[in-house]
Write a protein that holds these residues in place. Structure first.
Motif, short mmCIF file in Angstrom:
data_model
loop_
_atom_site.label_atom_id
_atom_site.label_comp_id
_atom_site.label_asym_id
_atom_site.label_seq_id
_atom_site.Cartn_x
_atom_site.Cartn_y
_atom_site.Cartn_z
N ASP A 239 67.75 -61.99 15.41
CA ASP A 239 66.67 -61.05 15.10
C ASP A 239 65.89 -61.47 13.87
O ASP A 239 64.67 -61.26 13.79
CB ASP A 239 67.23 -59.64 14.91
CG ASP A 239 67.68 -59.00 16.22
OD1 ASP A 239 67.66 -59.71 17.24
OD2 ASP A 239 68.06 -57.82 16.21
N VAL A 260 70.23 -55.75 29.26
CA VAL A 260 70.55 -54.59 28.41
C VAL A 260 70.40 -54.96 26.95
O VAL A 260 69.77 -54.24 26.16
CB VAL A 260 71.99 -54.11 28.70
CG1 VAL A 260 72.39 -53.03 27.70
CG2 VAL A 260 72.09 -53.55 30.12
N ASN A 261 70.97 -56.10 26.56
CA ASN A 261 70.88 -56.52 25.16
C ASN A 261 69.46 -56.87 24.76
O ASN A 261 69.07 -56.69 23.61
CB ASN A 261 71.80 -57.71 24.92
CG ASN A 261 73.27 -57.30 24.89
OD1 ASN A 261 73.59 -56.16 24.57
ND2 ASN A 261 74.15 -58.22 25.21
N GLU A 263 66.75 -55.37 25.86
CA GLU A 263 66.07 -54.09 25.59
C GLU A 263 66.50 -53.53 24.24
O GLU A 263 65.67 -52.98 23.50
CB GLU A 263 66.36 -53.10 26.72
CG GLU A 263 65.67 -53.43 28.03
CD GLU A 263 64.17 -53.61 27.84
OE1 GLU A 263 63.54 -52.75 27.18
OE2 GLU A 263 63.62 -54.63 28.33
N LYS A 264 67.77 -53.65 23.92
CA LYS A 264 68.23 -53.18 22.61
C LYS A 264 67.58 -53.99 21.49
O LYS A 264 67.22 -53.45 20.44
CB LYS A 264 69.75 -53.30 22.52
CG LYS A 264 70.50 -52.33 23.42
CD LYS A 264 72.01 -52.51 23.28
CE LYS A 264 72.76 -51.53 24.16
NZ LYS A 264 74.24 -51.72 24.08
N ARG A 265 67.42 -55.29 21.73
CA ARG A 265 66.77 -56.14 20.73
C ARG A 265 65.32 -55.71 20.52
O ARG A 265 64.85 -55.63 19.39
CB ARG A 265 66.83 -57.60 21.15
CG ARG A 265 66.04 -58.51 20.22
CD ARG A 265 66.08 -59.95 20.67
NE ARG A 265 67.40 -60.52 20.49
CZ ARG A 265 68.19 -60.95 21.46
NH1 ARG A 265 67.79 -60.84 22.72
NH2 ARG A 265 69.37 -61.47 21.20
N GLU A 267 64.10 -52.79 20.92
CA GLU A 267 64.11 -51.52 20.19
C GLU A 267 64.33 -51.77 18.70
O GLU A 267 63.70 -51.12 17.86
CB GLU A 267 65.20 -50.61 20.75
CG GLU A 267 64.92 -50.12 22.18
CD GLU A 267 66.08 -49.36 22.77
OE1 GLU A 267 67.10 -49.19 22.05
OE2 GLU A 267 66.00 -48.95 23.94
N ARG A 268 65.23 -52.70 18.38
CA ARG A 268 65.49 -53.01 16.97
C ARG A 268 64.25 -53.62 16.32
O ARG A 268 63.84 -53.24 15.22
CB ARG A 268 66.66 -53.97 16.82
CG ARG A 268 68.01 -53.40 17.20
CD ARG A 268 69.14 -54.30 16.71
NE ARG A 268 69.05 -55.66 17.24
CZ ARG A 268 69.62 -56.06 18.37
NH1 ARG A 268 70.30 -55.19 19.10
NH2 ARG A 268 69.51 -57.30 18.77
#
Length: 337
Positions: A239, A260-261, A263-265, A267-268
């Motif tokens: 990141d 999934v990861n 999408e989480k990335r 969002e972060r």
């Protein structure tokens, strides 16, 4: 320059060092379909031994015959065109309608070839300027935006890694990406501050930097000839690099991870000063869908996507990006969501 043309120069240098006559053929222009692009090179030794290719067909055979008989480029450079007629195209193995223009240079000074190779070894870009009247070649620094130029009197060719890729992480996958990228005209830089990974990095020609990823991205001052691939699968490292890379002019920014990861990335990253358009530049999960399972196959998938983006090919014509998950999810050890 790609590994094929690099080998041409290395062969030419070796032959010149052994006292052989060497003709260097460079593709300067193509019309219609062509097997090799402008800038592609072929070295022909005086006895007919060759390195590289300019057509993949009978053009090479014709050049070998003429070099052996000393019927072309004997004293100074000259220009020739293959595939002028349909009959010639068929004779020389060119695609239908294909034509190519070549500059044929009897290399006079081995230093002009050795100097190019030395610059490449230092990861520098070198412009080689050939005067068609005198046959004298001189070297000068070049930039990534420089292109092959030929006006009939002077041929300028650009040699060295015109493209650059920054790989975040020095693990097993990174080694395959680095090795393949070097064959595709990339200068390879690897960033990994983790001692346990950096100590085992062993890819010749790939520079290892131990700084934090965000600092390294800023220090490299990425341009439109740069790509960034984050493959540590560690948000603390990936990141950091992505935050800076997505704001740069880099033509490609990708990151390893499942859907999934990924999408989480996103969002972060959205919590920082990244716009929607900048976030949309992220290629994730990284790589084209080619059924990749092993690290070498995953590296191919990543570089295939980079190549498509680099050449302006719409990814929807290569594969459905909504399905391009198998490679990165295989390495992440998760099932497709």
């Amino acid at each position: 320059m790609d590994s094929v043309d690099l080998q041409v120069l290395k062969s030419a240098a070796a032959w010149l060092g052994e006292g052989h006559r060497v003709i260097l053929a460079t593709v300067t222009k193509t019309w219609g379909s062509s097997p090799r692009p402008p800038g592609a090179m072929l070295a022909v030794r005086g006895d007919g031994l060759v390195a590289g290719s300019v057509s993949g067909g009978c053009v090479e055979d014709d050049l070998i015959e003429k070099v052996r008989s000393r019927s072309l480029a004997v004293d100074k450079p000259e220009t020739t065109i293959y595939g002028i007629s349909k009959e010639d195209a068929q004779r020389f193995g060119l695609p239908c309608g294909g034509r190519l223009e070549l500059v044929l240079e009897p290399v006079q000074d081995a230093a002009s070839v050795d100097g190019v190779l030395a610059g490449i070894e230092r990861h520098e870009l070198v412009a080689r300027s050939l005067d068609m009247d005198s046959g004298v070649a001189v070297l000068a620094p070049a930039s990534r935006s420089d292109q092959l130029a030929f006006d009939g009197r002077r041929l300028v060719t650009v040699h060295g890694p015109r493209w650059r890729v920054l790989i975040i992480g020095a693990g097993q996958l990174s080694k395959y990406v680095a090795q393949m990228a070097q064959a595709l005209d990339y200068e390879v830089v690897v960033c990994d501050p983790r001692e346990e990974y950096a100590e085992t990095w062993d890819v010749p020609g790939a520079r290892l930097l131990r700084g934090m990823p965000d600092d390294v991205v800023v220090e490299l001052d990425l341009d439109s000839h740069s790509a960034v691939v984050a493959v540590t699968h560690d948000p603390k490292l990936d990141d950091l690099a992505l935050m800076e890379a997505l704001k740069s002019p880099a033509f490609y920014v990708g990151a390893l991870g499942s859907r999934v990861n990924t999408e989480k990335r996103r969002e972060r990253l959205a919590q920082f000063d990244l716009s929607h358009s900048e976030l949309d530049r992220l290629h994730g999960p990284v790589g084209l869908r080619i059924g990749s399972k092993t690290p070498p196959e995953i590296a191919i998938a990543i570089l295939a996507e980079m190549t498509a983006v680099r050449h302006g090919v719409a990814l929807t014509t290569v594969g459905d990006k909504s399905l391009d998950k198998t490679a990165t999810e295989a390495v992440c050890g998760v099932n497709a969501a």
